[in-house]
Design an enzyme around this catalytic site. Structure first.
Site, PDB file in Angstrom:
ATOM      1  N   LYS A 102     -22.583 -43.484  34.013  1.00  0.00           N
ATOM      2  CA  LYS A 102     -21.861 -44.359  32.696  1.00  0.00           C
ATOM      3  C   LYS A 102     -22.020 -43.380  31.601  1.00  0.00           C
ATOM      4  O   LYS A 102     -22.713 -42.964  30.592  1.00  0.00           O
ATOM      5  CB  LYS A 102     -22.093 -45.614  32.013  1.00  0.00           C
ATOM      6  CG  LYS A 102     -21.304 -46.531  31.078  1.00  0.00           C
ATOM      7  CD  LYS A 102     -21.470 -47.222  30.762  1.00  0.00           C
ATOM      8  CE  LYS A 102     -20.471 -48.503  30.142  1.00  0.00           C
ATOM      9  NZ  LYS A 102     -20.503 -47.753  28.318  1.00  0.00           N
ATOM     10  N   ASP A 112     -16.172 -11.251  33.507  1.00  0.00           N
ATOM     11  CA  ASP A 112     -15.801 -11.834  31.733  1.00  0.00           C
ATOM     12  C   ASP A 112     -14.966 -10.191  31.808  1.00  0.00           C
ATOM     13  O   ASP A 112     -14.394 -11.136  30.794  1.00  0.00           O
ATOM     14  CB  ASP A 112     -17.227 -12.174  30.768  1.00  0.00           C
ATOM     15  CG  ASP A 112     -17.752 -13.280  30.977  1.00  0.00           C
ATOM     16  OD1 ASP A 112     -17.060 -14.371  32.351  1.00  0.00           O
ATOM     17  OD2 ASP A 112     -19.585 -13.356  30.312  1.00  0.00           O
TER      18      ASP A 112
HETATM   19  P1  AMP Z   1     -17.833 -50.502  26.817  1.00  0.00           P
HETATM   20  O1  AMP Z   1     -16.599 -49.432  25.691  1.00  0.00           O
HETATM   21  O2  AMP Z   1     -18.738 -50.741  26.566  1.00  0.00           O
HETATM   22  O3  AMP Z   1     -17.280 -51.462  26.859  1.00  0.00           O
HETATM   23  O4  AMP Z   1     -17.767 -49.177  28.313  1.00  0.00           O
HETATM   24  C1  AMP Z   1     -17.431 -48.934  28.769  1.00  0.00           C
HETATM   25  C2  AMP Z   1     -16.960 -47.923  29.308  1.00  0.00           C
HETATM   26  O5  AMP Z   1     -17.119 -47.120  29.379  1.00  0.00           O
HETATM   27  C3  AMP Z   1     -14.822 -47.298  29.133  1.00  0.00           C
HETATM   28  O6  AMP Z   1     -14.244 -47.120  28.468  1.00  0.00           O
HETATM   29  C4  AMP Z   1     -15.065 -45.892  29.323  1.00  0.00           C
HETATM   30  O7  AMP Z   1     -15.005 -44.932  28.693  1.00  0.00           O
HETATM   31  C5  AMP Z   1     -17.060 -45.953  29.928  1.00  0.00           C
HETATM   32  N1  AMP Z   1     -16.927 -45.144  30.299  1.00  0.00           N
HETATM   33  C6  AMP Z   1     -18.056 -44.038  31.012  1.00  0.00           C
HETATM   34  N2  AMP Z   1     -18.224 -43.692  32.479  1.00  0.00           N
HETATM   35  C7  AMP Z   1     -17.569 -44.706  33.231  1.00  0.00           C
HETATM   36  C8  AMP Z   1     -17.343 -44.935  34.516  1.00  0.00           C
HETATM   37  N3  AMP Z   1     -18.190 -43.754  35.375  1.00  0.00           N
HETATM   38  N4  AMP Z   1     -16.996 -45.719  35.289  1.00  0.00           N
HETATM   39  C9  AMP Z   1     -16.056 -46.564  33.833  1.00  0.00           C
HETATM   40  N5  AMP Z   1     -15.840 -46.276  32.790  1.00  0.00           N
HETATM   41  C10 AMP Z   1     -16.994 -45.715  32.303  1.00  0.00           C
END
Ligand code: AMP
Length: 658
Positions: A111, A31
Site C-alpha cells: 500500500k 543524456d
Molecule cells: P485509506 O485512504 O486508508 O482508506 O486507504 C485506501 C487508499 O490506499 C486508497 O485510496 C489508495 O489511495 C491507497 N492505495 C495505495 N496503494 C494501494 C493499492 N496497491 N491498492 C489499493 N489502494 C492503494
C-alpha cells in the site's frame, strides 16, 4: 522531411526514451542525446506553436499557473479500504470471501503511502487527471500530473476511454534531498514524503510540482471501454503494456500465504522507493468482486493490512539541545544505538520542554522508541521500573547553548527561542532577513550568496556585510566582476535606508515593518530609542507590553550592543528618514475611509499613532477627524450626520508635516 513529421518523430523518440528511463528504469539514450533532441523539438515548437501537442515531452515542465483547481466527477468512484491490524482479521476476511465464493485467489500488494489519483485517456491520449477528493468528486490536477515522467501522455491502444487509478508519491531519496535543501534555505521541513507529495500535487503552479520529481504506481483499472478482463492480475498486465508503472503484486490462495507475503513486504519496505503504510489484499477475480460487492465507502472484496509501528526500548545517554535557524531550541535524546524499522537509530526527537516534562524523560532512563512515518523516531513512553537512582527531571538551559544569549519562551507556544542578535546558529536567516527587500533591500545578496559568505567565514554578523570588498565577493561561486561590483554598491546604498527599515532588519522579536515605522517616527534615532524605558515603549500604541519587553531585552544584550556598534562603525544610518513626529495628535481620534493614494491604511494609522493619536475603525461622537480618500462611503455619511470635520488626503498630509 517536413517539420510536422520531424516533430512527430522527435516526440515519439523522446517519449520512448522517457518510458525507458522513468518506467522501466532502464535508460537507453544518453543524456546529451536526449537534451539535443529535446532542444530541437523546442526550436520547432517555437517556430510552429500551433503544432504543439499535449503529448509533447516539452509540455511536462509545467505550464502556466492556475487560479484554482476545477472539480472533477469520477465516473467510477475512488473507494477507500477497510483497515485490518492482525493476521486473525486477514483470516476472517478470507473466511468471508470463501463463504460467499466457492474458491478465491487474492492479489497482495504494497500500500503506497501517497495520494490517490485517477488518470483519464481518450483515444489513447492523456486528457485529465484528478485527485481522489471524497471519492466521487476530486480536483483537476492534470497540469501537475503531466510533470510526472512515468505517466505516459499517449498509449499504444487507442481505446475511446480508459481510466486508471494510481498512487502518487515523492520518492524517498527526493524527499530527503528536498528537506536538506529546505533546511539550508531556512524553510520549514516536510514531516514525511506523503505530506511533501500532497503539497506538491496541490501547487497551482505546475513548475513547482515539476521540480518535486513525483512518481506514481498504478494499482487499478477503473474503466476501459471496449475491453474486458477476467482478473485484476490481467488488468495490471494490460496497464503495464500501455506504458504505466504498475504496483508489484502476487496472486496467492490461502490466508497463510497471504500472511507470509505481508510479512515479506514488511521486511522489504526499506528497499522500496516509496513509503509503504500497509499491504492491500484484494480478490483477484473481477466477477467475484461483483458478487461480494461494496459497502457505501469500501469494497467488501479488499482489505488494507496496517503494520504495527515497530517499537524498541533503548537508553537515553544524553539530551542535547540544538538551535535551529529561527533560534528555536530543540531537544534531542541521544540513545544507545538500536535497530528500528530498518535503520539504526541513535537519537529521538523530544519536541520541547513541555513534552519532556509531560513524559518526565530523564537522562539515564530507558524509553520506548517508535518510528511512525516520520523521519526521526519519537519517545512513546518511559519505563519507570528501569530508572536508575539519582536521575533528575530535565530542564532546557535558559541561555542559548550556541551563543549564550538569554532564551525566551514564545508568547504563543511551547517553543524556547534564543535572542542573540549575533547567534551563529541563526546567522543565515538573520542575514537573508537583513538584506531582504522590505528590510535593508540589498539587491543580489540572496540566500545562496549568504551561505557562501558564512561558509568562507567572511561574515559573522550582518554588520560584516558592510566591510566586504569587491575582491572577496568575486571569489564566490557564480559571482562575476560585474555582479560583485553591483553587490558592493547595493550594500553601500543600503546604509541610507533609515531607522525604520533598520529596526525591522535587526530581527527583534515582534518588531515587524509597522513597529519599525512607529518606533522610528516616535524616537527619530536609534540612540533615543535605546534610552527609552520599558514603560515608555509600552505606552506606544501598537507596541504593547510584550513587544516592549522584547525590545528592552534585545537592547540590553551584549550581542545587540556589539552589532549596533559595528553597524555604526560601518556608517549605517541610525536616524529616521523623517524627523521625529512629536505628540501633536495627542488626544485625537482619526477614522480613515476610502482609498488613500499616498499611504496604505496601515501606514496612515502608524503615522497617526506615532504622533500620539489614535486610529479607529468606526465613526462616533469621539472621532476628531475623518480622513476621506477616493470612494469614501458610509463612514463619510456618518461623519456628516455627527458633524465631524472631514479632511482630504492633502489636508491630512499637511497635518502630518506639522
Ligand atoms: P485509506 O485512504 O486508508 O482508506 O486507504 C485506501 C487508499 O490506499 C486508497 O485510496 C489508495 O489511495 C491507497 N492505495 C495505495 N496503494 C494501494 C493499492 N496497491 N491498492 C489499493 N489502494 C492503494
Amino acid at each position: 522531411m517536413d517539420y510536422k513529421s520531424e516533430m512527430q518523430q522527435l516526440r515519439e523518440e523522446l517519449n520512448r526514451a522517457n518510458y525507458r528511463y522513468y518506467v522501466l528504469d532502464d535508460p537507453d539514450m544518453e543524456d546529451h542525446v536526449y537534451d539535443r533532441l529535446l532542444r530541437r523539438l523546442e526550436e520547432l515548437e517555437a517556430a510552429h506553436p500551433e503544432e504543439i501537442t499535449a503529448d509533447s515531452p516539452t509540455q511536462r515542465v509545467g505550464g502556466a499557473a492556475l487560479e484554482s483547481f476545477q472539480q472533477v466527477e469520477h465516473p467510477v468512484p475512488l473507494e477507500s479500504l477497510q483497515d485490518v491490524f492482525s493476521q486473525e482479521e486477514v483470516e476472517e476476511f478470507t473466511g468471508r470471501m470463501e463463504e460467499a465464493l466457492s474458491s478465491a485467489a487474492y492479489s497482495v500488494e504494497p500500500k503506497v503511502d501517497g495520494l490517490s489519483v485517477a488518470l483519464e485517456y481518450r483515444d489513447g491520449v492523456f486528457v485529465r487527471g484528478a485527485t481522489r477528493g471524497d471519492g466521487r468528486v476530486g480536483e483537476d490536477v492534470t497540469e501537475n500530473l503531466r510533470t510526472i515522467k512515468s505517466i505516459p501522455m499517449t498509449l499504444p491502444d487507442k481505446l475511446s476511454r480508459l481510466i486508471v487509478r494510481g498512487e502518487v508519491f515523492m520518492p524517498k531519496n527526493v524527499f530527503h534531498k528536498l528537506n536538506r535543501q529546505r533546511e539550508e534555505a531556512g524553510q520549514p521541513l516536510f514531516a514525511n514524503p506523503r505530506n511533501a507529495a500532497a503539497g506538491s500535487l496541490r501547487q497551482l503552479d505546475p513548475k513547482i510540482c515539476a521540480r518535486r520529481l513525483l512518481d506514481i504506481r498504478v494499482f487499478n483499472l477503473q474503466l476501459a471501454e471496449g475491453r474486458s478482463f477476467a482478473t485484476h492480475g490481467e488488468t495490471l498486465d494490460y496497464i503495464a503494456s500501455q506504458g504505466f508503472q504498475t504496483i508489484p503484486h502476487k496472486v496467492l490462495g490461502s490466508a497463510a500465504e497471504i500472511g507470509a507475503e505481508i510479512a515479506r513486504l514488511g521486511e522489504s519496505r526499506e528497499e522500496l522507493p516509496f513509503d509503504m503504510d500497509g499491504a492491500v489484499v484484494k480478490l483477484d477475480s473481477l466477477s467475484d468482486r461483483g458478487t461480494v460487492g461494496s459497502t457505501a465507502k469500501c469494497p467488501r472484496w479488499a482489505i488494507a493490512y496496517k503494520y504495527p509501528p515497530e517499537q524498541k526500548p533503548s537508553r537515553v545517554l544524553d539530551i542535547v539541545v540544538q538551535v535551529g535557524r529561527t533560534g528555536v531550541l530543540t531537544p534531542k535524546a541521544v540513545v544507545e544505538p538500536v535497530r528500528l524499522a530498518g535503520t539504526t537509530v541513535t537519537n529521538a526527537t523530544l519536541h520541547n520542554q513541555d513534552f519532556i516534562l509531560g513524559k518526565d524523560i530523564r537522562i539515564g532512563d530507558t524509553v520506548v522508541l517508535q518510528k511512525a512515518g516520520e523521519i526521526i523516531p519519537e519517545v512513546v513512553a518511559v519505563l519507570p521500573e528501569l530508572r536508575p537512582e539519582g536521575t533528575v527531571p530535565y530542564h532546557l538551559p535558559d541561555v542559548c547553548p550556541v551563543c549564550g544569549a538569554p532564551v525566551v519562551r514564545d508568547e504563543d507556544g511551547a517553543a524556547l527561542r534564543c535572542t542573540g542578535a549575533e547567534c551563529p546558529a541563526q546567522l543565515h536567516r538573520n542575514l537573508t532577513h537583513f538584506a531582504s527587500r522590505d528590510a535593508m533591500d540589498i539587491d543580489g545578496m540572496g540566500p545562496a550568496v549568504m551561505s557562501q559568505l558564512i561558509e568562507k567565514e567572511l561574515v559573522k554578523t550582518p554588520a560584516d556585510l558592510y566591510f566586504l570588498t569587491r575582491e572577496q565577493l568575486e571569489g564566490l561561486e557564480r559571482m562575476g566582476k560585474k555582479s560583485a561590483q553591483n553587490a558592493v554598491e547595493a550594500i553601500a546604498a543600503s546604509r541610507e535606508r533609515g531607522l525604520e527599515r533598520l529596526l525591522y532588519a535587526l530581527g527583534i522579536r515582534q518588531v515587524g515593518q509597522k513597529a519599525g515605522k512607529v518606533l522610528a517616527s516616535r524616537f527619530g534615532s536609534f540612540d533615543a530609542l535605546a534610552a527609552a524605558s520599558e514603560e515608555e515603549l509600552t505606552a506606544i500604541d501598537d507596541v504593547g507590553a510584550v513587544t516592549a519587553a522584547y525590545i528592552r531585552a534585545w537592547l540590553e544584550d551584549p550581542q545587540s550592543r556589539h552589532l549596533i556598534a559595528r553597524l555604526k562603525e560601518a556608517g549605517v544610518s541610525m536616524e529616521a528618514s523623517r524627523q521625529p513626529a512629536g505628540n501633536q495628535f495627542a488626544g485625537m481620534t482619526f477614522v480613515l475611509t476610502g482609498a488613500l493614494e499616498r499611504f496604505t491604511r496601515d501606514e496612515a494609522a502608524a503615522l497617526i499613532e506615532a504622533r500620539g493619536g489614535k486610529a479607529s475603525g468606526s465613526v462616533s461622537k469621539k472621532t476628531t477627524y475623518v480622513v476621506a480618500g477616493e470612494n469614501a462611503g458610509s463612514k463619510l455619511r456618518k461623519a456628516g450626520e455627527l458633524n465631524i470635520p472631514v479632511l482630504t488626503e492633502d489636508q491630512f498630509a499637511e497635518m502630518l508635516e506639522g
